[in-house]
Structures are given as C-alpha cells and as structure tokens.
Enzyme design. Sequence first.
Site, PDB file in Angstrom:
ATOM      1  N   SER A 135       2.506   3.088  -4.947  1.00 54.49           N
ATOM      2  CA  SER A 135       1.630   2.321  -4.066  1.00 54.49           C
ATOM      3  C   SER A 135       1.641   2.944  -2.678  1.00 54.49           C
ATOM      4  O   SER A 135       2.490   3.755  -2.362  1.00 54.49           O
ATOM      5  CB  SER A 135       2.127   0.880  -3.932  1.00 54.49           C
ATOM      6  OG  SER A 135       2.363   0.290  -5.179  1.00 54.49           O
ATOM      7  N   SER A 164       6.971   0.889  -4.466  1.00 53.61           N
ATOM      8  CA  SER A 164       7.481   2.183  -4.040  1.00 53.61           C
ATOM      9  C   SER A 164       6.349   3.107  -3.621  1.00 53.61           C
ATOM     10  O   SER A 164       5.204   2.960  -4.026  1.00 53.61           O
ATOM     11  CB  SER A 164       8.235   2.836  -5.203  1.00 53.61           C
ATOM     12  OG  SER A 164       7.329   3.056  -6.272  1.00 53.61           O
ATOM     13  N   LYS A 165       6.735   4.065  -2.791  1.00 52.84           N
ATOM     14  CA  LYS A 165       5.804   5.066  -2.282  1.00 52.84           C
ATOM     15  C   LYS A 165       5.130   5.815  -3.433  1.00 52.84           C
ATOM     16  O   LYS A 165       3.979   6.215  -3.347  1.00 52.84           O
ATOM     17  CB  LYS A 165       6.629   6.045  -1.429  1.00 52.84           C
ATOM     18  CG  LYS A 165       5.826   6.948  -0.541  1.00 52.84           C
ATOM     19  CD  LYS A 165       6.734   7.504   0.535  1.00 52.84           C
ATOM     20  CE  LYS A 165       6.996   8.978   0.340  1.00 52.84           C
ATOM     21  NZ  LYS A 165       7.961   9.531   1.287  1.00 52.84           N
ATOM     22  N   ARG A 166       5.891   5.984  -4.491  1.00 53.32           N
ATOM     23  CA  ARG A 166       5.429   6.730  -5.656  1.00 53.32           C
ATOM     24  C   ARG A 166       4.179   6.086  -6.288  1.00 53.32           C
ATOM     25  O   ARG A 166       3.269   6.767  -6.713  1.00 53.32           O
ATOM     26  CB  ARG A 166       6.584   6.761  -6.681  1.00 53.32           C
ATOM     27  CG  ARG A 166       6.461   7.852  -7.707  1.00 53.32           C
ATOM     28  CD  ARG A 166       6.814   9.220  -7.149  1.00 53.32           C
ATOM     29  NE  ARG A 166       6.080  10.214  -7.929  1.00 53.32           N
ATOM     30  CZ  ARG A 166       5.445  11.260  -7.404  1.00 53.32           C
ATOM     31  NH1 ARG A 166       5.481  11.461  -6.103  1.00 53.32           N
ATOM     32  NH2 ARG A 166       4.801  12.092  -8.175  1.00 53.32           N
TER      33      ARG A 166
END
Length: 484
Positions: free
Chosen positions: A254, A250-252
């Site tokens: 990685s 996830s963007k959160r």
Amino acid sequence: MAPSPTGPLHIGTARTSLYNYLFARHVGGTYVLRIEDTDFARSTAEFERDILDNLHWLGITWDEGPQHAGGEDIGPFAPYRQSLRMNRYAREADRLLQSGAAYHCWCTTEELDAVRREQEAAREAPRYNGRCLRLTDAERAQFEAEGRQPVIRLAVPPEMIRFDDLIRGEVEFDNALLGDFVIVRANGVPLYHFVVVVDDEQMEISHVIRGEDHLSNTPKHIALIRALGYREPVFGHIPLILNSDRSKMSKRKSQTAISDYRAQGYLPEAMVNFLAFLGWSPGTEEELFTLDELASRFEVGEVHKAGAVFDRDRLDYLNGVYIRGLTDAELALRLRPFVPETLDDTTLAGLVPLVKERMVRLTDVAELSGFLSEPDDVVASWWSMDDLLPKGRDAAEVSGALAVARDALAERPDWSAEALETAARAAADALEWKAGDLFRPIRLAVTGKAVSPPLFGSMVLLGRDRSLARLDGALERLRAGAAA
RNA sequence: GCCCCCAUCGUCUAGAGGCCUAGGACGCCACCCUUUCAAGGUGGAGAUCACCGGUUCGAAUCCGGUUGGGGGCGCCA
C-alpha cells in the site's frame, strides 16, 4: 507518541498519533512527542523532519517534545530525543546490573541460533536459556580477558503478567515463556524496550496508546518496570490498519507515507476524518467531523478491537466532500501549488468554481486546467479528427456547423459565459443540430478534450482571442480532412 | 512451532438480550437532472451477524469450543 525516524511518517503512525492527540485533548491531558532514534544506523534527520512536518500538516500539535526539526525541545523533561538521553539509560542499566536484575551475556549469535533451533524442534517457546546467568567467576573473567563485549540481559522473573488494556480489557501473559531479553547492545547502545520504559517513567507518562503490534511486547515492558521499581502506566493497544489482504499495512502493498498523500492533493482534514474512523465511530450516523469535534467526541474505550482495511475509495470520496466544502478563495489557495506558476491569480480564481465539484484530489486540477496553460498546438495535439465528429456526421458537415458556431460566438460583443451559451444554442437551433452535438466539436477545439469543465466558462477563462484561434485551427484541419 | 489478539454486507461501520424480516456510508447498478464529465436527487442489488454447542420465554448481542484471520517471538522500533 513516540515515532522512530527510520522512515517517513507512516499512515499507521499518523493514526496512532491522532488517537493519542484526541485522547489527550479529550481528557485535558498533556500530549508528549518523543523521538525514538536509538537505531543510529537507520535514523535520519530527514525522516525526523518529515514526521514533524506532516504531523503539523495534519493539525496534530503536542505540548511537550521537539517543536521543529532541529529546533529547541519544549517541556520539563527535555531532551525528547532518545539519542540525547544516553547517560540516563546507562545509569538505569547500571542500577539493574548492581541489583542483579540484569546481567552480562557473552553468547554469540551462533550459540543463540543453535539454542533456538533446539527449542523449535522440541516445540517450545524460543527464548534465551540463561546460560550466562549461571557463569562462574572464572568463566566470566575468561570472557573479559578475551576482550569480548557482552550485551546486557534482563533476568525476567517467571511469573504471570496481567494488565488492564484500555481497549482490550484484561490481558494475561506468562513471562516464563519470554526468556531473558537483551536491553543493551554489545556496543553499549540501549534497545527500544528498555529506553521506552525509562523514558516513560522519567517523562511521567500516564497513558501509553500504541499499535496492537506492541501488545505482546507489553509484558517485557512490565517486567522492566517492576525490575526498576517504576510506576506502571495505563496501556491501550489500538487495532492495526490493514492492506486489502488484511495483513498489517505495509509499504510493499500500500501507499503508506503521509507525504505521498499530501503530494497527491489529499486535504489534511479529509485525512484526519478518514483516519479517525478507521477503528472508531461516534456511534451515530454522522460522519463529517473537524479535528476539534473529534477531540470532544473521542473516547478511547470505544476504539474497536479488530483491524481495519485502508479503503482508498472511501478516502477519495471524503477528499471530494472536503474540497467541495471549501470556500472558493480557500480552494484557490490550496490549489496554488498544484497549478503552473504561469497561471495568474485572477484566472485561478475564475477556474475554481468550474473545477470544484469535479475534483477528487487537488492534483486533478492539472488535467482539468491543462487547456489554459498549454499552447494552442499542444492542445490541438490532444484530439484527432475522429474525436471531433459526432456519430453519423462527416467532416464537411461538422466543418460547416463549426464555422457557423464560430462566427456566432465571434459576433458577440461581450465574451461572457451566458452570452456565449445563448449564441451557441441559437446556432444549433439554426442548424437544426442538437446542442450537445454542436458543443462537442467546440469543446474539443477549445479544450482539446471530450471531457472538460463547463465549456463556456472555460472559453471565458481562455479569452476571446485564444478561443477563436483554436476554433479556427480546428476548422482548418476539418477542411483539409474534408478535402482529403 | 510457541504466546497473544480478533471475527456484522466487497470495504468502513451502527448494534452493548426483545426496537433487527440487521441501520448508515463508500464502492457497484439503474433512473432523474444535465453542453461533456462531475456534483446532486431517487431507487436497487449486496450480511443465513464465521461455525457448532450452551444459557434464556427470547441472542448479532452472554458463556464455551471449533475454524479462520492477524500480531509478536531481533544486539529493529
């Protein structure tokens, strides 16, 4: 492949696209790209452009679909953007309504929440209770008279759904646990599960290869396929790419946008090679492959079942390998966007052999070549007196040695790396200094750093005048320091 | 909570009953090479194949269970 333009091209989407591409090319099939933009609120033209553009960057091409952002669609089943296919979905939804396979539902969010809470308390699978299916004509008329806009739900038959997944083998679900899910919103816009099934049929999709997060959605799709009388495609669910804590990437946690990797100087061939091996291997110890080689070797059936952690170190290693594998001319071309415009082509060409095996990412060139583009005073500000002094020697000593070296270099009629090195080594011998000890202050003075590309090649690129000027500047500071 | 999927070094993986005292790669450590840093070379540490049962002369490989992890359960995709 069916990306949704609600964000930039994601690592996971890129790999799913890659596997679809490799599969299609391997079997000589037709690769279709479809834009799933039914979420009008979150879909943007900009994201669509990012997705198409970065897919192209990776070298992934498709036979049918939008060829460019804003461009004409290519293929017999155009358009390939769902926002342009709304009439088709409406027609199929009507068909479902007519046959009784789907029905209107007027339940409010509050009512739905209440049901869900009861079910959770009773430890049952949370699902729609089918209340609106059992409405009397009078009740229905009442809702319509109130002007309430209903959603459309599929009446899911309670039956076992079984399918043979390309990667997981036989998978079984009990659709009785599913509940009647919504296929068209109250505002008339159809939902994902419904539109993919309609499109897949109309676009004659034979193989649906997607992320494992869709595995539990597949029984919904099969229920829809049966209700509509469609042909069932072959499904294959590839494992997820994971954050280092093994949760879905996830963007959160990685960096997930392909455009970011691109901007940081990762090569598309390294990215492709890396992504291909995240969940698949040719079964040999070879590990460097081009896109075409991957296409000829790739077998969907060999794709792993378990998720794979995205390992940045390994990507970095591969990127370095691919950078070193480029010809000097090719590398110069790729480096161009990462280097100041003021750096001319000749200098850039000369720089390449000096930095080639010192780069992990193309952006590393900035750090490695800053001494060429920055003015003398800036470069001088990168080092301090302490940096300049090899252990056990004082400013006076170094200043004396540097002066000898400076003159030895200045005397050379030709300003070539070989000549400079010969002169510098001779100076070190005469001073009875270790060559490395003498090179250190020269390196600092010329490049501003203790770590730099090969010293004499760097001086050649910098040029005689600027190199000597920096040496003189260092000598001045040294003498001032020695006096103080 | 319900359903589904998964399980080999820290990570990516090889392995489809005996070739495994489990191989390769990344990362890590050491040494060599060397003007710095890299690159390259050599070597090393690192996995009781999640666990427990079973099948078999023999299991990382087959079967069952347990545990652990993940995913899904939206008028998002």
